[in-house]
Design an enzyme around this catalytic site. Sequence first.
Site, mmCIF file in Angstrom:
data_model
loop_
_atom_site.group_PDB
_atom_site.id
_atom_site.type_symbol
_atom_site.label_atom_id
_atom_site.label_comp_id
_atom_site.label_asym_id
_atom_site.label_seq_id
_atom_site.Cartn_x
_atom_site.Cartn_y
_atom_site.Cartn_z
ATOM 1 C CB SER A 7 103.931 97.480 19.908
ATOM 2 O OG SER A 7 103.497 97.660 18.571
ATOM 3 C CG LEU A 8 100.420 99.341 24.260
ATOM 4 C CD1 LEU A 8 100.463 99.935 25.662
ATOM 5 C CD2 LEU A 8 99.031 98.794 23.972
ATOM 6 C CE LYS A 43 105.439 101.843 26.624
ATOM 7 N NZ LYS A 43 106.874 101.534 26.741
ATOM 8 C CD GLU A 83 98.794 98.315 33.901
ATOM 9 O OE1 GLU A 83 98.062 97.823 33.032
ATOM 10 O OE2 GLU A 83 99.315 97.641 34.799
ATOM 11 C CG ASP A 94 114.908 90.762 54.634
ATOM 12 O OD1 ASP A 94 113.711 90.543 54.347
ATOM 13 O OD2 ASP A 94 115.543 91.750 54.214
ATOM 14 C CE LYS A 153 97.127 97.332 28.914
ATOM 15 N NZ LYS A 153 97.607 96.070 29.515
ATOM 16 C CE1 TYR A 197 111.099 83.780 51.560
ATOM 17 C CE2 TYR A 197 113.462 83.860 51.156
ATOM 18 C CZ TYR A 197 112.183 83.579 50.724
ATOM 19 O OH TYR A 197 111.985 83.075 49.460
#
Length: 786
Positions: free
Chosen positions: A81-82, A123, A121, A32, A297, A35
């Site tokens: 939406s799902l 949610k 994956e 870090d 999916k 960076y």
Amino acid sequence: MTDAAQRISELRNELDAHNYRYYVLDEPSVPDAEYDRLFRELQALEAEHPELVTPESPTQRVGGEALSAFGEVRHEVPMLSLGNAFEEDDLRAFDRSVQSGLGLAGGDLFGGGAEVEYSCEPKLDGLAVSLRYENGQLVRGATRGDGSTGEDISANVRTIRNVPLKLQGEGWPQVLEVRGEVFMPKAGFEELNARQAEAGGKTFANPRNAAAGSLRQLDPKITASRPLEFCCYGVGQVSGELPGTQVAMLQQLKAWGIPISRELKLAKGVEACLDYYRDIGQRRMSLAYDIDGVVFKVNNIEDQQQLGFRARTPHWAIAHKFPAQEELTELLDVEFQVGRTGAVTPVARLKPVKVAGVMVANATLHNMDEVARLGVMIGDTVIIRRAGDVIPQVMAVVPERRPADARPVHIPEQCPVCGSAVERTQLIKRSKGKASVSEGSVYRCVGRLSCQAQLKQAIIHFVSRRAMDIEGLGDKTIEQLVDEKLIGSPADLYKLTYEQIIGLEGFAEVSSNKLLAAIENSKRPSLARFIYALGIPDVGEETAKVLARSLASLERVRQALPEVLTYLPDIGLEVAHEIHSFFEDAHNQQVISALLGECGLELQDEGELSAEFSAVATLGGMLDKLNIPTVGPGAAQKLAERFGSLEGVLNGDWLDMRQALPERQAKAVREFFDETANAQRARAIEQQLREFGMHWESEKKVAEGLPLAGQTWVLTGTLEVMSRDVAKEKLESLGAKVAGSVSAKTHCVVAGPGAGSKLAKASELGVKVLDEAQFLEQLKSYGIEA
């Protein structure tokens, strides 16, 4: 290029590479401190050479000037939406539905079937956003909003450290819109709350609230100070090609620098999906972020396109939610509230308890049937759950802890708001064949709009953003207007005067004039908005859009019989009866007439019946919708084939009836139509189908003059200029039927990039194939522009 410009370019590329390895690959390449040193060097050089600062520089994530409001963004591809699965059987039912939709064996309850590949994956529990890249540069960020329209949060998403301001590598589409979740990791949430508490500021209940509040700050500098991250789960509008599977597509996005879930997996078959769900569930608490389930999916993109969508959810994806978190607490009292439709519902007042990071003092009991089912009494110890991790509800009673002075829950005889009588209505499900089935009961205040609770809720709904969208009419203002008896129905809003408004608390000259202007500007709503604003029970925004798009006039919607309404997508018989009952009500008719008459409202998009529903009815289908006892679709079709017309069925002799159906069914048909009311009802339905142009005999008239009448077309692959749904509508408007599979009867196949088995089948059968450009030219020749 000057030395400074050269060094600035090198530093930006190096920092972008470090960001990619850190946020996307999870493989930090430098400490870090290194960076930070490079970052400070870049800052110093840009300060010396401000003419070299560009929007995609890593230093520009700190945020710019504060905004006065968020702009509006229309999603070219809706952000849907799902659907949800809560039990394993729900997921298995979803898998059977997918197999059935793809024409695979096993779409029935007992079949084995082919195993479908699914992407898996977690949610994430955050806020859905869209990021639009053009030529590799981030140009816009937007919230999901209502799925069609969101808010422009470009300045804020640019401050999120793992959102690339420009894409890595090469070969990305000219336009690439990615969708994903903005969330706040658990560690960052704890640190933020500690800082807020130390500064005497507001703390957040949970990471999701913190993420939502941080992302919707008008000052992007505040957003920049919050530990937000982004995770991509899919795409929206794309002009160009992407891999043909969900997993490969996400991996390609990752290669371009877009962060995706590190838990992304491919599963073959529903049991492998359930294994993934259980594994993630066991590791849920150890993950660095909150999740509330798993998303599955269909992996093949072409299969996704074949499966299509419902009104607001895809047929090819589902969210398998985790069980909600639960706690024990005491039920202190039960109060009753009155909703927009007059339903009187019990609300549990609880001893406050923390559930899933939120202090809960109230919970829903749904209705008195649920109170009876639970056997709950005031004073009981109850189990409460945040259903979907959002809405608290009472789940069960702990009977062994019931105190001696526990009191039963009674529904009030009078409305707690207006004192009108409370009446019990039995809910009846009109089942196919036959016997009606009770679905419980509802208690309603009969006061209607004379009840201030119902009136206030009706007005709040009427003016809401997705309805008439009258800005400046907040809940408190509406309460004042009702309490002061300035309005008694939605129509009264359009009669308000300047003198009445300026007398309200919080209003001065400017705000009064603004409100009057907003009311005036709402007088030209779309048909869909107006239908939704009316507050018809069980008619949400999507159903209102279906009614408007399909019937295309308020008069048709008002006249439509329940059986006719069921020809429209996603409208079942129960909802159809609610719609019909609403428009038959004399008071509702008065309000609508006032709005369209003296109030001066003009509906903007009324027209002819959608071509999709021209001649949509069949005689067999209509007979089936009559719910004749023992007569299902097959028997109804036999009647249609035997008699050829409704009058033939009504007047057919016994011998003809017996030749069409077994004796038991024939007797049921004869007895059904011997009742005058049933015969009249059937004739009324047929007459309305004729008037609307939906009657089966309208088909020949509809086909006349349509250039593609009688032709079957198939769409496959990805269309870039228009969506496949739009292409389907345009073909159907020309008289074509659009099918999901290729056969020898197929007239033409339109093939976009990624076309697979359907294109191969077309070549094998010698079916004509058009690419998108040729298809657009053909549409143009018929006077239809893309």
